[in-house]
Design a protein around this motif. Sequence first.
Motif: not given
Length: 154
Positions: A24, A30, A78, A141, A143
């Motif tokens: 990310v 995120s 993540l 999401d 990204d």
Amino acid sequence: MSDTTQTTQPLAQPRGIHHVRLSVTDIERSKAFYTALVGAEPAVDKTAELSSDPSAAQDPDRLFGGAVFELGDQILGLRPVPGASGQTFSPERPGLDHISLAVGSRADLDAASARLAAAGVEHGEVIEIPAQEMAVLSIQDPDDINLELTAPLG
């Protein structure tokens, strides 16, 4: 790469997927998105280590300065990617196409759709795919990684 098509024995014998980790561009953004999406804080969060020690982004012992969510028996991680600001995900490149997160029922998808709309999160419609005996709800999401919430039909 060698040709493995002639192999009669499996090269490995996985029993399932242990975890998926997403790269990310903004770990805090995120982390907030996934916390809201799954309704839980990360089970392990090493993101604060990045502010005191940027080398955490290269350290697997510190989860690369990332966070980990437990989703039942599965793990979703993540990983911040310093220097990737401005880049976005594309399913048209080799690698990941999307991630599908299981929910219990079609009613759960409808409820998630309503909550996403109320929160201002852009998402698709719930789509039934009878041939696969499932229904899906698509979400992007921060990204632009495509996520599907998936439920069995019936």
